[in-house]
Write an enzyme that holds these catalytic residues in place. Structure first.
Site, PDB file in Angstrom:
ATOM      1  N   CYS A   1       2.869   0.352  -1.055  1.00 50.05           N
ATOM      2  CA  CYS A   1       2.855  -1.094  -0.853  1.00 50.05           C
ATOM      3  C   CYS A   1       3.145  -1.898  -2.104  1.00 50.05           C
ATOM      4  O   CYS A   1       3.208  -3.133  -2.040  1.00 50.05           O
ATOM      5  CB  CYS A   1       1.515  -1.514  -0.257  1.00 50.05           C
TER       6      CYS A   1
ATOM      7  N   HIS B   1      -2.784  -9.941  -3.361  1.00 49.09           N
ATOM      8  CA  HIS B   1      -2.400  -8.901  -2.404  1.00 49.09           C
ATOM      9  C   HIS B   1      -3.005  -9.244  -1.043  1.00 49.09           C
ATOM     10  O   HIS B   1      -2.313  -9.210  -0.028  1.00 49.09           O
ATOM     11  CB  HIS B   1      -2.864  -7.534  -2.885  1.00 49.09           C
TER      12      HIS B   1
END
Length: 424
Positions: free
Chosen positions: A171, A311
């Site tokens: 990610c 995030h």
């Protein structure tokens, strides 16, 4: 000695849930609208999580030929279309740049997973046989098996004959692909990079993988509010797809052609926690170190940060980890700086989201607006920072920090600044 070369963003191309193009993407974010919905690509009824951030995408209407559509996985199609947009947005005339001075850095977490799953179902007759029937093998299986083919497609799009790289580390792939491009330009290897990331993971096999570890949300009856970063009621992230590609240029190269500049990329760092495939240390030490290093490269103090793009995946583990990392790296300034997560609106597109978040940061700098954290109504008391709940906020922005975290322990940070705003 490393040459003193600065790197700027001059073009942006985005395909994200809620609308195509950077303008529609930015309008969605600043309105605080969510683009998450029940999955329509397949019957998600058997799965724990049945919601996602889907992109409405017509490859033919986007200008791809029937041969390109047949050859390329959906993620590669996104990358090519976004690259075209970024080049057009930049005003760069590629035929005026030496091909060996152009490179590509493309990120993706799961690459052509969608096409691979579809082809395997054909080869094994949807599981009815245990023997693979190669008579039905697509001639494009190699393109789906080898992730670097996606980077090659982008290279052909821009005529790049310099370094071409595929970055796949979960990610943080989107941030890390741009970071790699940054270093190549700083080091004088190239003058122009097509950089960013793409992922189209909304498929049964990917959904099943996240179901197994209960990482994704089960708010299936509330798809528009299912992604809830930093909220007490959050119970997992919303899987999504998307892409963002950029034209990155050496500053003087861009200045000589009077290019409009979105932002300067002044610092980037990545660290690994060497701890657990999916677990995070609660102290956020490695993310904090990545932030400190990115700020040091930018010659900035923590107090110079005007906005943090989090995030903010919407899992309790990540929210606590990230909150600790911001506190550890920014000190007392952590309580004053606004922070938000756009995943609350567009979901989590795995490797692509880091580049999509860089697009949000560049646009925030241009328009002096901080996107909100949608769906944040019941703040987690352990996440006690300013997470800009629900409504966008006007602000004077000079320096933006964006951070990412990925399975495997990857932690990355990048600093973007207003053009010409670099510290001496």
């Amino acid at each position: 000695m490393k040459p003193n070369r600065r790197v700027v963003i001059t073009g942006i191309g985005v395909r994200a849930p809620g609308g195509g193009g950077a303008k529609n993407f930015w309008n969605l974010l600043t309105a605080g609208r969510t683009a998450t919905r029940r999955i329509s690509f397949f019957d998600a009824g058997p799965f724990r999580s049945q919601v996602a951030g889907e992109v409405d995408f017509d490859a033919q209407a986007e200008g791809l030929t029937p041969r390109q559509i047949r050859r390329m996985d959906r993620a590669a199609q996104f990358a090519v279309v976004c690259t075209r947009d970024a080049v057009e947005d930049s005003g760069l005339e590629l035929d005026r740049v030496e091909p060996h001075r152009i490179g590509v850095s493309l990120g993706s977490a799961v690459a052509a997973a969608t096409s691979l799953e579809a082809e395997y179902l054909v080869l094994f007759d949807s599981g009815r046989t245990r023997e693979m029937d190669t008579r039905h093998l697509t001639p494009h299986m190699f393109d789906h098996m080898v992730p670097s083919v996606m980077a090659a497609e982008v290279a052909w799009t821009v005529g790049a004959e310099g370094p071409v790289t595929m970055v796949s580390d979960g990610c943080t792939s989107g941030l890390d692909a741009i970071g790699h491009a940054l270093h190549l330009i700083e080091d004088g290897v190239v003058d122009v990079m097509a950089a960013g990331a793409t992922d189209t993971p909304i498929s049964p096999i990917v959904l099943a993988c996240f179901d197994a570890i209960k990482a994704t949300t089960s708010y299936n009856d509330e798809p528009a509010t299912a992604s809830r970063p930093f909220d007490r009621s959050r119970n997992g992230f919303v899987l999504a797809e998307g892409c963002a590609m950029f034209v990155l240029e050496e500053y003087e190269h861009a200045r000589r052609r009077n290019a409009e500049i979105y932002a300067e990329v002044t610092g980037y760092a990545t660290r690994l926690n060497a701890f657990h495939m999916t677990g995070l240390k609660p102290d956020g030490r490695e993310m904090a170190e990545a932030i400190r290093t990115a700020l040091a490269q930018s010659r900035l103090d923590p107090s110079d940060v005007d906005y943090v793009n989090a995030h903010g995946s919407g899992t309790r583990q990540n929210d606590l980890h990230e909150t600790a990392a911001v506190k550890a790296s920014l000190g007392e300034h952590a309580r004053r700086v606004p922070i938000s997560s756009i995943k609350s609106m567009v979901g989590h597109s795995l490797g692509a989201i880091g580049s999509i978040e860089v697009a949000a940061c560049a646009l925030a700098l241009r328009y002096s607006v901080i996107p909100p954290t949608a769906n944040l109504r019941l703040p987690d008391p352990q996440c006690d920072l300013d997470y800009v709940p629900r409504v966008a906020r006007e602000a004077t922005l000079d320096t933006v920090l964006t951070i990412g975290s990925g399975f495997g322990g990857f932690q990355s940070a990048m600093v973007l600044r207003q053009p010409g705003g670099r510290a001496a």
